[in-house]
Design a protein around this motif. Structure first.
Motif, PDB file in Angstrom:
ATOM      1  N   HIS A 173       0.863  -1.043  -0.037  1.00 42.97           N
ATOM      2  CA  HIS A 173       0.019   0.121   0.038  1.00 42.97           C
ATOM      3  C   HIS A 173       0.863   1.372  -0.038  1.00 42.97           C
ATOM      4  O   HIS A 173       1.329   1.937   0.960  1.00 42.97           O
ATOM      5  N   LEU A 181      -7.422   5.723  -1.577  1.00 43.34           N
ATOM      6  CA  LEU A 181      -8.220   5.474  -0.342  1.00 43.34           C
ATOM      7  C   LEU A 181      -8.816   6.765   0.175  1.00 43.34           C
ATOM      8  O   LEU A 181      -9.804   6.835   0.748  1.00 43.34           O
ATOM      9  N   GLU A 184     -11.847   7.874  -2.181  1.00 41.07           N
ATOM     10  CA  GLU A 184     -12.813   6.866  -1.671  1.00 41.07           C
ATOM     11  C   GLU A 184     -13.531   7.431  -0.514  1.00 41.07           C
ATOM     12  O   GLU A 184     -14.932   7.360  -0.501  1.00 41.07           O
ATOM     13  N   CYS A 185     -12.888   7.386   0.551  1.00 41.17           N
ATOM     14  CA  CYS A 185     -13.498   7.543   1.776  1.00 41.17           C
ATOM     15  C   CYS A 185     -14.192   9.064   1.727  1.00 41.17           C
ATOM     16  O   CYS A 185     -15.296   9.166   2.531  1.00 41.17           O
ATOM     17  N   PHE A 186     -13.588  10.087   1.197  1.00 41.60           N
ATOM     18  CA  PHE A 186     -14.224  11.511   1.126  1.00 41.60           C
ATOM     19  C   PHE A 186     -15.125  11.457   0.015  1.00 41.60           C
ATOM     20  O   PHE A 186     -15.742  12.588  -0.145  1.00 41.60           O
ATOM     21  N   LEU A 239      -8.448  -2.775  -4.528  1.00 37.30           N
ATOM     22  CA  LEU A 239      -9.127  -1.940  -4.043  1.00 37.30           C
ATOM     23  C   LEU A 239     -10.426  -1.235  -4.768  1.00 37.30           C
ATOM     24  O   LEU A 239     -11.563  -0.965  -4.353  1.00 37.30           O
ATOM     25  N   GLY A 243     -14.679  -0.306  -4.449  1.00 43.88           N
ATOM     26  CA  GLY A 243     -14.989   1.131  -4.122  1.00 43.88           C
ATOM     27  C   GLY A 243     -16.547   1.381  -4.226  1.00 43.88           C
ATOM     28  O   GLY A 243     -17.261   0.610  -5.027  1.00 43.88           O
TER      29      GLY A 243
ATOM     30  N   PRO B 103     -18.992   6.531   5.518  1.00 46.25           N
ATOM     31  CA  PRO B 103     -18.197   5.726   4.757  1.00 46.25           C
ATOM     32  C   PRO B 103     -17.459   4.648   5.719  1.00 46.25           C
ATOM     33  O   PRO B 103     -17.460   4.930   7.121  1.00 46.25           O
ATOM     34  N   PHE B 162      -9.453   6.981   8.230  1.00 49.32           N
ATOM     35  CA  PHE B 162     -10.130   7.035   6.932  1.00 49.32           C
ATOM     36  C   PHE B 162      -9.347   6.464   5.810  1.00 49.32           C
ATOM     37  O   PHE B 162     -10.146   6.373   4.686  1.00 49.32           O
ATOM     38  N   ASN B 166     -12.415  -0.625   2.134  1.00 53.87           N
ATOM     39  CA  ASN B 166     -13.596  -1.414   2.182  1.00 53.87           C
ATOM     40  C   ASN B 166     -13.725  -2.692   2.102  1.00 53.87           C
ATOM     41  O   ASN B 166     -12.699  -3.455   1.387  1.00 53.87           O
TER      42      ASN B 166
END
Lengths: 276, 278
Positions: A173, A181, A184-186, A239, A243, B103, B162, B166
């Motif tokens: 990673h 990431l 995706e999270c935000f 990943l 998503g 999320p 954060f 997933n």
């Protein structure tokens, strides 16, 4: 709160009460809820390559920084940086010393952070600086309300909690994955990986001049091609299909900074990789 | 001109592998294969012990206080890195988060807070033995504390916040306190990874719900994943990561409600279920 008569565990009433979070059906059911909130739907994540762009110095970075500066007048940007050659160097020393993957991941964060500060110096006139990773995630929406953009080290904060890879010991990673990431999270509008190649080729263009550019591809097709190398972190192929909010990214050549302008406008100027 | 300058040969600063790493692609499998090799065991005497959240800590004093005494009783013989689960309050927070559509990365933050509460409680119960609670930024002090005080407490959640990935199915963070604790045991090359739960180990089904569930004393991670059980005793990610591990290629799951089990597991006895990489 109540005591369960059979297990004698104490529970608080809620959807997941008394349940194992490892139960397959229960986990599948957790997708049947409200759509995932997009915290920063108008922001773009732009990952600036370490070895491919920043390590080239002013010849590559000045024009790109100028393009980023112009873009900041129109767009909200979350700019991630790669670690580049210094990360490769610290990997080689760490490997030689027999240090584990998690330690290599921890060490590499410092290189991307250094590059974040290098880029932050160039973008300081626009009010865009490198944000310390300790506060970055929690304060990101706040910063983006006050500044047109922020810079982060692209690495995810996995550090010594990095996963041991399937092959060898290099942390899987890295900064492309961390930038994905974040996006995706935000729930960001797009993820653009800025490299020194026009996109993904069917062979390494540095070694095979006849290599063909692939304009658009999905993860299954790409996995089936089983290419010898990729111009982005391979873990993105795991990943991206998971998503919820970001299901594609674009790889562009940052040695042509106008392509960044066009990619931010939604144009297809490099390779787009889709989840499916 | 000094001697140092004479010795400076840039082409010899990097090993052959180093040169390939600098010029090659980190996705090139041939290059990656060359990065394999022996890895140092940084803390070979330390045992990582994860205390379950829902299974142990949420039961309160009845379950936790005897376990704390047993931990204290083992300090003379064993170094312990004590991780905590999250449990019931994390389930509540995840439920609220699911309802709101938050999320997975935000759920990871919420789970971390609960795991941290549990770490603080365990830490206060062990305070009189001089045992500290360390957050991820304090891990550089871990080796000193282990030598000086024989144990530390940490929260089991990996600090992904954060940046939590997933899951393949659903929205609950896939890398929780089992995984965070496991990765600590792997990166430090710890002597053992012991999960303290409220079942005797692994069963063919959830023994709390299925009377016909049968006990499995020993199994490989691959076999366990192939069984494709409805429910698992540890997070799936632990079973997957273990197969790539350099050092920590087995884990043990024990029943912490039975006095003496932890001591036996620390002593290397065959108690509970042993899950091995191969």
């Amino acid at each position: 709160m109540r005591e369960d008569p059979t297990s004698r565990r104490h529970h608080v009433d809620s959807l997941l009460m008394r349940e194992s979070l490892l139960d397959k059906d229960l986990m599948a059911a957790t997708d049947e809820h409200a759509p995932v909130v997009r915290m920063l739907a108008d922001a773009h994540v732009v990952k600036v390559g370490g070895r491919s762009i920043i390590d080239r110095g002013r010849q590559a970075l000045f024009p790109l920084a100028a393009a980023l500066g112009r873009a900041l007048e129109e767009h909200r940007l979350i700019i991630g940086t790669g670690g580049g050659v210094r990360s490769r160097h610290v990997f080689s020393i760490g490997l030689d010393l027999g240090l584990p993957t998690g330690v290599l991941a921890q060490l590499a964060i410092a290189d991307a952070l250094g590059n974040a500060h290098i880029l932050g110096t160039l973008l300081a006139p626009y009010g865009v600086v490198a944000i310390p990773p300790e506060i970055f995630g929690h304060l990101l929406p706040f910063f983006l309300k006050g500044a047109p953009g922020v810079i982060m080290n692209g690495d995810p904060p996995y550090s010594i909690w990095e996963h041991p890879p399937g092959i060898g010991r290099i942390p899987p990673h890295r900064t492309d994955a961390g930038s994905y990431l974040t996006a995706e999270c935000f729930g960001c509008k797009s993820l653009i990986l800025v490299k020194d190649v026009d996109g993904l080729f069917d062979a390494d263009p540095a070694e095979h001049p006849e290599a063909r550019l692939i304009r658009e591809i999905d993860v299954a097709e790409l996995k089936a091609m089983d290419l010898a190398s990729l111009p982005f972190d391979e873990v993105l192929l795991d990943l991206l299909p998971r998503g919820r909010l970001v299901k594609r990214f674009q790889i562009i050549n940052g040695l042509h900074p106008e392509r960044l302008t066009r990619a931010l406008a939604g144009e297809h100027v490099g390779t787009i990789v889709h989840a499916d | 001109m000094n001697d140092f300058a004479d010795d400076y040969r840039p082409d010899q600063l990097l090993s052959d592998l180093g040169k390939r790493l600098v010029s090659g692609s980190l996705t090139d499998r041939q290059l990656l294969a060359q990065t394999a090799g022996p890895v140092q065991q940084l803390l070979p005497d330390a045992n990582v012990v994860k205390i379950g959240g829902q299974s142990v800590i949420d039961r309160g004093g009845k379950a936790l206080l005897p376990l704390v005494e047993e931990i204290a009783g083992n300090l003379a013989q064993h170094q312990m890195i004590l991780g905590t689960g999250a449990g019931t309050r994390a389930r509540h927070a995840y439920s609220v988060a699911l309802d709101l559509g938050l999320p997975t990365g935000v759920m990871s933050v919420l789970g971390t807070f609960v795991s941290m509460q549990n770490a603080r409680m365990l830490h206060y119960l062990l305070a009189k033995h001089g045992i500290p609670f360390i957050e991820p930024v304090q891990f550089p002090q871990l080796p000193l504390y282990l030598v000086e005080r024989r144990a530390v407490v940490f929260f089991g959640m990996p600090p992904y916040t954060f940046w939590q990935q997933n899951p393949a199915v659903g929205r609950i963070p896939p890398h929780r306190t089992d995984t965070g604790s496991y990765l600590v045991s792997e990166v430090f090359g710890a002597r053992s990874m012991i999960y303290v739960k409220d079942e005797d180990g692994l069963y063919t089904a959830d023994p709390k719900k299925d009377r016909n569930a049968t006990f499995i004393p020993r199994i490989t991670a691959g076999e366990l994943l192939a069984l494709d059980l409805q429910d698992l005793v540890v997070e799936r990610a632990v079973l997957e990561l273990m197969q790539n591990a350099q050092h920590r290629r087995s884990i043990r799951v024990i029943n912490g409600l039975v006095p003496g089990n932890l001591s036996r597991a620390l002593a290397g006895e065959d108690v509970g279920t042993l899950i091995t990489a191969e």
